[in-house]
Write an enzyme that holds these catalytic residues in place. Sequence first.
Site, PDB file in Angstrom:
ATOM      1  N   CYS A 117      33.613  37.723  41.798  1.00 50.62           N
ATOM      2  CA  CYS A 117      32.890  38.716  42.566  1.00 50.62           C
ATOM      3  C   CYS A 117      33.817  39.151  43.691  1.00 50.62           C
ATOM      4  CB  CYS A 117      31.631  38.112  43.140  1.00 50.62           C
ATOM      5  SG  CYS A 117      30.624  37.316  41.882  1.00 50.62           S
ATOM      6  N   ARG A 160      36.450  43.699  40.844  1.00 49.47           N
ATOM      7  CA  ARG A 160      36.240  42.266  40.617  1.00 49.47           C
ATOM      8  C   ARG A 160      34.888  41.964  39.972  1.00 49.47           C
ATOM      9  NH1 ARG A 160      39.657  38.953  43.285  1.00 49.47           N
ATOM     10  NH2 ARG A 160      38.109  37.308  43.201  1.00 49.47           N
ATOM     11  N   TRP A 206      29.721  39.919  39.666  1.00 44.26           N
ATOM     12  CA  TRP A 206      29.883  39.824  38.207  1.00 44.26           C
ATOM     13  C   TRP A 206      29.065  38.609  37.811  1.00 44.26           C
ATOM     14  CZ3 TRP A 206      31.956  36.353  34.595  1.00 44.26           C
ATOM     15  CH2 TRP A 206      32.218  36.896  33.328  1.00 44.26           C
ATOM     16  N   ASN A 224      31.331  33.628  45.533  1.00 47.99           N
ATOM     17  CA  ASN A 224      32.117  33.942  44.339  1.00 47.99           C
ATOM     18  C   ASN A 224      32.464  32.608  43.696  1.00 47.99           C
ATOM     19  OD1 ASN A 224      33.971  34.913  42.466  1.00 47.99           O
ATOM     20  ND2 ASN A 224      35.651  34.924  43.937  1.00 47.99           N
ATOM     21  N   GLY A 225      32.150  32.459  42.411  1.00 49.28           N
ATOM     22  CA  GLY A 225      32.478  31.208  41.728  1.00 49.28           C
ATOM     23  C   GLY A 225      31.262  30.617  41.045  1.00 49.28           C
ATOM     24  N   GLU A 241      48.511  44.497  22.313  1.00 47.38           N
ATOM     25  CA  GLU A 241      48.101  45.122  23.571  1.00 47.38           C
ATOM     26  C   GLU A 241      47.398  46.456  23.314  1.00 47.38           C
ATOM     27  OE1 GLU A 241      47.583  44.257  26.397  1.00 47.38           O
ATOM     28  OE2 GLU A 241      47.841  45.905  27.795  1.00 47.38           O
ATOM     29  N   LYS A 276      43.554  47.194  24.547  1.00 48.48           N
ATOM     30  CA  LYS A 276      43.209  48.325  25.416  1.00 48.48           C
ATOM     31  C   LYS A 276      42.087  49.147  24.785  1.00 48.48           C
ATOM     32  CE  LYS A 276      45.448  47.630  28.946  1.00 48.48           C
ATOM     33  NZ  LYS A 276      45.317  46.245  28.714  1.00 48.48           N
ATOM     34  N   GLU A 290      38.676  47.247  24.942  1.00 49.76           N
ATOM     35  CA  GLU A 290      38.032  47.089  26.241  1.00 49.76           C
ATOM     36  C   GLU A 290      37.647  48.421  26.872  1.00 49.76           C
ATOM     37  OE1 GLU A 290      40.372  45.139  29.292  1.00 49.76           O
ATOM     38  OE2 GLU A 290      42.207  45.993  28.525  1.00 49.76           O
ATOM     39  N   HIS A 319      49.134  39.276   3.774  1.00 46.55           N
ATOM     40  CA  HIS A 319      48.537  37.940   3.656  1.00 46.55           C
ATOM     41  C   HIS A 319      47.035  37.968   3.920  1.00 46.55           C
ATOM     42  CE1 HIS A 319      52.503  36.222   3.182  1.00 46.55           C
ATOM     43  NE2 HIS A 319      52.907  36.938   4.224  1.00 46.55           N
ATOM     44  N   LYS A 374      37.939  42.481  36.806  1.00 45.65           N
ATOM     45  CA  LYS A 374      39.407  42.476  36.830  1.00 45.65           C
ATOM     46  C   LYS A 374      39.967  41.069  36.991  1.00 45.65           C
ATOM     47  CE  LYS A 374      43.439  44.776  37.878  1.00 45.65           C
ATOM     48  NZ  LYS A 374      43.823  44.958  36.484  1.00 45.65           N
TER      49      LYS A 374
END
Length: 618
Positions: free
Chosen positions: A2, A27, A76, A102-103, A487, A491, A494, A510, A613
Amino acid sequence: MCGIVGYVGPRDAIEVLVGGLKRLEYRGYDSAGVAVIGGDGELATHKRAGKLGVLQRDLVAEPLPRSETGIGHTRWATHGGPTDVNAHPHLGDHGRLALIHNGIIENYAALRDELAAEGYTFASETDTEIAAVLLGREYGRTNDLVGAFRAVVGRLHGAFTLLAVHADEPGLVVGARRNSPLVVGLGDGEQFLGSDVAAFVQYTRRALAIGQDEIVAIRPDGIELMDFEGRPVQGEEYEIAWDASAADKGGWSSFMAKEISEEPDAIEQTLLGRLHDDGVDLDEELAPGIDDDVVRSITRILLLGAGTASYSGLLGKYAIEKWAGVPVEVELAHEFRYRDPVLDAGTLVVSISQSGETMDTLMAVRYAAERGARTLSICNTQGATIARESDAVLYTRAGPEVAVASTKAFSAQVIALYLLGLHLAQKRGTLGAEETRRLVADLRALPAQLQTVLESGGEVRELARSMSDTRSVLFLGRHAGYPIALEGALKLKELAYIHAEGFAAGELKHGPIALIEPGQRVFVVVPSPRDRNSLHPKVISNIQEIRARGAHVLAVAEAGDVAVLPYADDVLRIPLAGPLFEPLLAVAPLQMFAMELAAAKGLDVDQPRNLAKSVTVE
Ligand code: F6R
């Protein structure tokens, strides 16, 4: 994960808090709230589910009283869904005390039972409210916010940054941290707290890092720093290198667009002062933690990171092994410490993290250090926890990255890893002078080359728009193109919420080739046809295999590669570069593609759903 802001001083606290939250919204952004102590000595709070904008509108419609003391939070969700009630701040001491967090408080259930047995009740489903009620109880016993805070943090397990204010103590914000970030901004007659410096950089460039298990009390005329036992601690002051404008959009449609445009500069800055014509100079930065003796004694390197940062590690592996001849493994930080890895003093553990606060990576670094490995961090955020806890740090200089999806930080991470590879090669005598000079020249050429790639943005936009109904995209690459395929797929997932997978092109036969059906879109990162050990013909064969099954091929290929033309439906061109440098040019069109496709679908490019983030929970 957060965002947290605190303020004491003569400015309008709400303005400082909301401005700080805006910069920290990356965040977490599922709810937000503020608490201030008004001139009447009463605590006033407001919190709302949704992005910060919802709270901002409410605060305009129904302003809180002017105040010079306050705390703010952008969330978050971990414990309890993103609702008004679960948003922070949470209250204690009959509504006279507010706390943000936060946590994750791991022992919250036991604490809740203890408080419930004493008759306390809870409005929310959060672990945070337990801490607020506990703090209220302690305050009732001591009438001293700092003392009560110390008593509470001593009882919490897990990860937390906590900030609190009490109506009876205006002009004071108390904070503490364990395993979560918190930084002080030092002002003149005012002080700030933030999850990172972006929260207050517009007001002051002087910052103070708060260590693990420390408490800080800020008052307009100064700060007090102590450990959880109350013993005074000397903080480490530093100057913030970014200015506030670096964290503003500056006319771009999104932070992501701005940050992609800054990639050439991120590379240039990361190289600055570290390259000379005949090699690299990292001695001062790496010593004393990683001095020449250590460099010569290293028997293997372990690169750790998560998500995009781990893909930069894959490129780092190719470069370090090729140039310095040291065996390198790359591992996801969250997998690493749960498998009894073999570590010794000959192992150099290199963590890669933009934020320097990713919990999975931080825990992996601690685990490695406890088992005797040397630790080096590649980090973009000055003073971040991972950087401070490592034996040495090599900062990437990408500047603040605000968009949730990492772009310029990735490029800067690859560059830092390449610099490390050259440093190791130089110290261990594994690269000839001529080869080193050529690599230095290649590195120096990159920013200008990347600039030309960015100028093809219009073409990428057209392509993305034409694909806005696409439901699945595959990405293929070999050697250094493989991490870029991973990558590119990440991208797209998300940002545009489209199913996307990245594969090593050789792996296709394969299994994954079964996915190919007529019309399947496949991006292929095509290696240069000029390279002596070129994989170019093999990748062309891979393209033919999927084309034969109806795939629509979008090639990212070197300018002048005509051999690819008969096999590709669309071609995005990149300038000529060495095999390990091509990926840094090939990644930009894929980043732009994901961004443009998300924008074409009307999605929020900077703040994709469900993400944050800086992932400061495990
Ligand atoms: C993807 C992305 C994430 C981060 C990962 C690590 O666009 O941004 O995958 O790369 O969460 O974050 P840091 O580098 O801050 O440790």
